[in-house]
Each structure stands twice: as C-alpha cells, then as structure tokens.
Motif scaffolding. Structure first.
Motif, short mmCIF file in Angstrom:
data_model
loop_
_atom_site.label_atom_id
_atom_site.label_comp_id
_atom_site.label_asym_id
_atom_site.label_seq_id
_atom_site.Cartn_x
_atom_site.Cartn_y
_atom_site.Cartn_z
N ILE A 1 -11.90 10.53 -3.64
CA ILE A 1 -11.77 11.12 -2.31
C ILE A 1 -12.94 10.59 -1.45
N GLY A 2 -12.96 10.96 -0.18
CA GLY A 2 -14.05 10.54 0.67
C GLY A 2 -13.97 9.10 1.13
N VAL A 3 -12.78 8.49 0.98
CA VAL A 3 -12.58 7.11 1.44
C VAL A 3 -11.88 7.11 2.79
N ASP A 4 -12.32 6.25 3.70
CA ASP A 4 -11.59 6.12 4.96
C ASP A 4 -10.47 5.09 4.80
N TRP A 5 -9.73 4.86 5.87
CA TRP A 5 -8.57 3.95 5.77
C TRP A 5 -9.00 2.53 5.40
N ALA A 6 -10.09 2.07 5.99
CA ALA A 6 -10.54 0.71 5.71
C ALA A 6 -10.99 0.55 4.25
N ASP A 7 -11.60 1.60 3.68
CA ASP A 7 -11.96 1.57 2.26
C ASP A 7 -10.71 1.41 1.39
N ALA A 8 -9.70 2.22 1.69
CA ALA A 8 -8.46 2.17 0.92
C ALA A 8 -7.79 0.80 1.04
N ASP A 9 -7.75 0.28 2.26
CA ASP A 9 -7.16 -1.04 2.50
C ASP A 9 -7.92 -2.12 1.74
N ALA A 10 -9.25 -2.06 1.76
CA ALA A 10 -10.07 -3.06 1.08
C ALA A 10 -9.88 -3.00 -0.44
N TYR A 11 -9.81 -1.79 -0.98
CA TYR A 11 -9.60 -1.66 -2.43
C TYR A 11 -8.27 -2.28 -2.84
N CYS A 12 -7.21 -1.95 -2.11
CA CYS A 12 -5.89 -2.49 -2.48
C CYS A 12 -5.89 -4.01 -2.41
N ARG A 13 -6.50 -4.59 -1.39
CA ARG A 13 -6.58 -6.05 -1.28
C ARG A 13 -7.36 -6.64 -2.45
N TRP A 14 -8.45 -5.98 -2.83
CA TRP A 14 -9.25 -6.45 -3.96
C TRP A 14 -8.41 -6.49 -5.24
N ARG A 15 -7.48 -5.57 -5.36
CA ARG A 15 -6.59 -5.53 -6.52
C ARG A 15 -5.41 -6.48 -6.39
N GLY A 16 -5.33 -7.21 -5.28
CA GLY A 16 -4.18 -8.09 -5.06
C GLY A 16 -2.94 -7.32 -4.62
N LYS A 17 -3.18 -6.16 -4.03
CA LYS A 17 -2.09 -5.30 -3.58
C LYS A 17 -2.31 -4.97 -2.11
N ARG A 18 -1.71 -3.90 -1.62
CA ARG A 18 -1.86 -3.46 -0.23
C ARG A 18 -1.51 -1.98 -0.18
N LEU A 19 -1.81 -1.34 0.93
CA LEU A 19 -1.34 0.04 1.11
C LEU A 19 0.16 0.03 1.36
N PRO A 20 0.89 1.04 0.87
CA PRO A 20 2.32 1.10 1.17
C PRO A 20 2.54 1.41 2.64
N THR A 21 3.65 0.95 3.18
CA THR A 21 4.03 1.42 4.51
C THR A 21 4.46 2.89 4.40
#
Length: 225
Positions: A74-94
């Motif tokens: 928890i405590g992650v903003d949108w950009a944190d979540a977006d960056a994590y998913c990209r690091w994993r070779g993924k993305r946020l779902p629409t």
C-alpha cells in the motif's frame, strides 16, 4: 497470471443501483490479455525498490517482510504502480480489462457471483485504523471469492490503480473496442474496494477516483499484459 479471453462483456450498470458515472451498461469488445492472479505484495515490491532505487511507499517503515511479505503493498501512487508493472515487463490493466477480469461475461455484481460480501469471500468493512498485520490479508486468501477467470481479491483488501484517466461521462462516449479511457484528466481510476469499505464499494462495476499522486493505506495494484 490468468488469461482473459477476447470478446464482449457487460461493463457498467443501469438503473437506480448504479451511480451516474457507472451508467449506462454497455458491451465493449476486448482483445485477449493476462492479469495477475494476486495483488502485488510487499515482498515483490521490495525487489523492485532494491533494483530501481525508487523512493519507498508511504508507511513502508512499518513493513516487516518476514511477517508482511504476502500482504499487498500500500502507499503507492499511480506512477509507482505504473513503474513497477513496466519493470516486470507488464503494465497496469485498463479499467475495462480490470472489470472484465473481475466480472466475467455474465454481468455479475461481485467476482464470486451476485451474493453480497461476507467475511469468507472478501476482506472489507474493518474501519479506518491501519496496520499491515491487522487489516490486510495475504494476497492468496479468499479462494471462494475468486473471479470467473481465477483472479483473487478483486473485491476488498486494497483498491487497485488502473491505467485510465477518470471521466465522469466516459461510458457514454467510450470506444466499443479496447477502450482506454479519456486522453487526459485530473484523477486516475481505482477499482475493487478495500479493507475499510462497506459492501457497496466492492461491486464489480464500482468506480473510484483519486489524484494520481495520492498515497494512502487502502490502495495497491496488480499488473496486466
């Protein structure tokens, strides 16, 4: 991850039960995609912090990985979540992908069906006082509450950031193929309700919005591909 098949599904709702921004019910077509079975955990996020040097989330100093490693971050903003998913070779779902993964194709009200939430289906309604140990549940909990495609805890535990900007009237003008939300906005969409929310916030079609820089104790995320 679990696979979500291509095709149409019912998104949103009609009638007095739906809020204005959840209407009208419509049937977008989505290409096939995959989505994480689980919300991203503190253990997985710790790997990302070590690799990226990104600033730690809010409340991170209270995390004990030996005890809380299987809890959602928890405590992650949108950009944190977006960056994590990209690091994993993924993305946020629409937003549409998230709703289809949670709801399936039969228009159900909750990931498990149309029965209202009870304590063995979801983690919800625990008040407002946060601690990792007391209000968050391990991400692999609530097998009975899984979605038609097999994703866990798409209702309760933590709200989940999705890719889209929020538009109050977006459903009236959205594309009928792979909608991705408005081009810009003031808020990002979150889905699924949290540990502190009442049952009505756990509906599969329920929409929530926050400024993208928000960090709080009831918001996490999962990735898609």
């Amino acid at each position: 991850m679990v696979a979500v098949t291509e095709g149409e599904f019912v998104m949103g709702a009609d009638g007095t039960q739906a809020l204005e921004d959840e209407r009208p019910a419509h049937r977008p077509w989505l290409a096939a995609f995959s989505i994480d079975v689980h919300e991203v955990t503190t253990a997985h996020y710790a790997e990302f912090l070590k690799a990226s040097g990104r600033p730690a989330p809010w409340q991170w100093e209270t995390v004990e990985l030996s005890r809380h490693g299987d809890r959602p971050v928890i405590g992650v903003d949108w950009a944190d979540a977006d960056a994590y998913c990209r690091w994993r070779g993924k993305r946020l779902p629409t937003e549409a992908e998230w709703e289809k993964a949670a709801r399936g194709t039969d228009g159900r009200l909750y990931p498990w069906g149309n029965q209202g939430p009870v304590p063995d289906l979801a983690n919800f309604a625990l008040g407002a006082r946060f601690s990792y140990s007391q209000v968050l549940m391990p991400v692999h909990s609530y097998e009975r509450g899984k979605s038609p495609f097999g994703a866990l805890q798409m209702a309760g535990n933590v709200y989940e950031w999705v890719q889209d900007w929020y538009g109050a009237n977006y459903y009236e003008l959205s594309s009928d193929r792979n909608p991705t939300g408005p081009d810009q906005g003031q808020f990002k969409v979150l889905r699924g309700g949290s540990w502190s929310d009442l049952p009505k916030y756990l509906l599969t079609y329920g929409r929530f919005k926050l400024p993208p820089e928000t960090r709080n104790s009831y918001t996490g995320f999962r990735c898609a591909k």
